[in-house]
Design a protein around this motif. Sequence first.
Motif, short mmCIF file in Angstrom:
data_model
loop_
_atom_site.label_atom_id
_atom_site.label_comp_id
_atom_site.label_asym_id
_atom_site.label_seq_id
_atom_site.Cartn_x
_atom_site.Cartn_y
_atom_site.Cartn_z
N ARG A 66 0.82 -1.21 0.00
CA ARG A 66 0.00 0.00 0.00
C ARG A 66 0.86 1.26 0.00
N ASP A 131 -4.76 8.45 -5.05
CA ASP A 131 -4.87 8.09 -3.64
C ASP A 131 -6.32 7.93 -3.22
N PHE A 134 -8.08 4.82 -4.73
CA PHE A 134 -7.65 3.61 -4.03
C PHE A 134 -8.35 3.49 -2.68
N CYS A 137 -12.22 2.89 -2.82
CA CYS A 137 -12.51 1.49 -3.14
C CYS A 137 -12.20 0.60 -1.93
N TYR A 138 -11.14 0.93 -1.22
CA TYR A 138 -10.80 0.18 -0.01
C TYR A 138 -11.90 0.33 1.03
N THR A 169 -0.44 -5.27 -7.75
CA THR A 169 0.76 -4.48 -7.48
C THR A 169 1.80 -4.71 -8.58
N GLN A 190 -5.25 0.86 -9.49
CA GLN A 190 -5.48 1.35 -8.15
C GLN A 190 -6.84 0.90 -7.62
N ASN A 193 -6.54 -2.84 -6.86
CA ASN A 193 -5.70 -3.03 -5.68
C ASN A 193 -6.44 -2.62 -4.42
N GLY A 194 -7.22 -1.54 -4.48
CA GLY A 194 -8.00 -1.11 -3.32
C GLY A 194 -9.00 -2.16 -2.89
#
Length: 550
Positions: A66, A131, A134, A137-138, A169, A190, A193-194
């Motif tokens: 992260r 940022d 990401f 979504c996280y 990643t 991103q 990944n999130g």
Amino acid sequence: MSGDDNEETFNLNSSINGHSVHICSPMDSKGPPLIRVIRRQSRENLYAAWILFLTFISYTCYHMTRKIISVVKSSLYTPNCTLGLEEGSYAPKHVIRSHALISNDTPLVESCPQWEPFNEQNGSHLLGILDVVFLFCYAIGVLISGYVAERVNKRYFLSGGMIGIATFTALMGIIYFAKLHNYAYFLIFQILNGIAQSTGWPTVVAIVSNWFGKSKRGFIMGVWNSHTSLGNMLGSVIPGFWAQGDWGWSFIVPAIIAGSVGVLVFLTLVVDPKEVDCVKPRQNDEDTEEESTSEQSPDEHEQLLDRPNTANQNAPQASRAITLLDALKIEGVISFSLALFFNKLVSYTFLFWLPFYLDNILIGGKRYGGKEAAFLSIFFDIGGIIGGILAGIVIDKTGAKALICVTMLGISVPILYVYQLYGTESLAVNITLMILSGITVNGPYALITTAVSAELGHNPSLRGNQEATATVSAIIDSTGSLGAALGPLLAGFIQPTGWMNVFYTMMASELLSLLSLFFPLKKELTGYFRRRSAERSYAFDESGKIIASA
């Protein structure tokens, strides 16, 4: 045949197929020192130690991957760069000769290390959007992950998530080698990944709380939660080797590490002690009944003892996963969620912008490059480790989770102010203030996301269904992650007006986090003074019988 059957079947000296066999005794004092220590431990302790270690390195990998984007930012976009190439020198392949830019009325040199499409004046804004995409979504993903984690095999869920973050990643690193300059690639990877990152936190908290009960949970989880800071440190150091060069490796190498740990999780993770016939530790539901009984007056206590026990009659025979609405009704969940929203806003502003900040200021009259700035930023995470452990020790001794958080949040405000004013005086001063900032900012963050979430997830108000840790931790962390998404975005837009304004925003956010805990703090203080009053009203002999009353 079970292990117990084997122990009943064979003696220490037995025979298998006519051959003499000597089975090791657990009390045997022979062997290397560490082996002797291991052999003295019970099965439960050995399994619990392995689960603690495995979940520790797992979430270390989550945070390591992260952090990479914050380290690579200086290769994607360099504001106010004055490090022009000498005439006739060779421009490395990560340098793009863009047209002259203007930022804060300062012209940029044409040979700044940049990567299209970030080689424009709005480069910091584009990075800020990455940022927030990401983290948004996280935030949404972790809420869904907590709900799903209560209903599926957590070993599959966690290992699958780790393989996912390794894949996405690595794809970010492929952008460099494939020379891709379309902003959509960065956004898509991103987003993916999130989503993959969201599988980690509610799952590991639920697993650890299965193996460790209320006793010393604060200290154990405070130490265990240092995986966040260790992951940030590794996410600075490992990518930092390539941050100013072939930055694609900054993504690929950590991805390989995360994928390898994901395979190990799949092969060895034991989610629940029942899977290996171990005893599950005591949780809040058992402790709370004893504590509430001890706080009754003598007459109330006698009435309680005479009352028929209906707990087992009313409790469900098997726990089921609770709904999000039921979890929100647990007292304290909303307050601590709001507190984490504002606190995580500050923590993630440091996470995503601290290396960039250190790369763009003069410390003791010297400017440190991207690689040195990435290494320097680990001192904030060192402070985070110290803060999390201190908060865990204090909560084990006092149980005053709101008071601890409010105290640390209150101290963080003047420290952030002093850090901005005097952090440029010298390297020693900067490091000292960075560590203090990490202690006071990440201390409450660590406490809320670990011990507090686990305690609320086993709240007695669930009436026999205390298996809600993943759902509760998902709600708290998801709310905090919305703040984490907002913080870096605000920093990206505020930074062109001056770093002092970024620090003012973080100070205001810490104050709002403190105010969010007003009701839990009020309840803790009221309960404390009520117990003190009750202690002064009665005197007890050694056996606990009342001998005098005020």
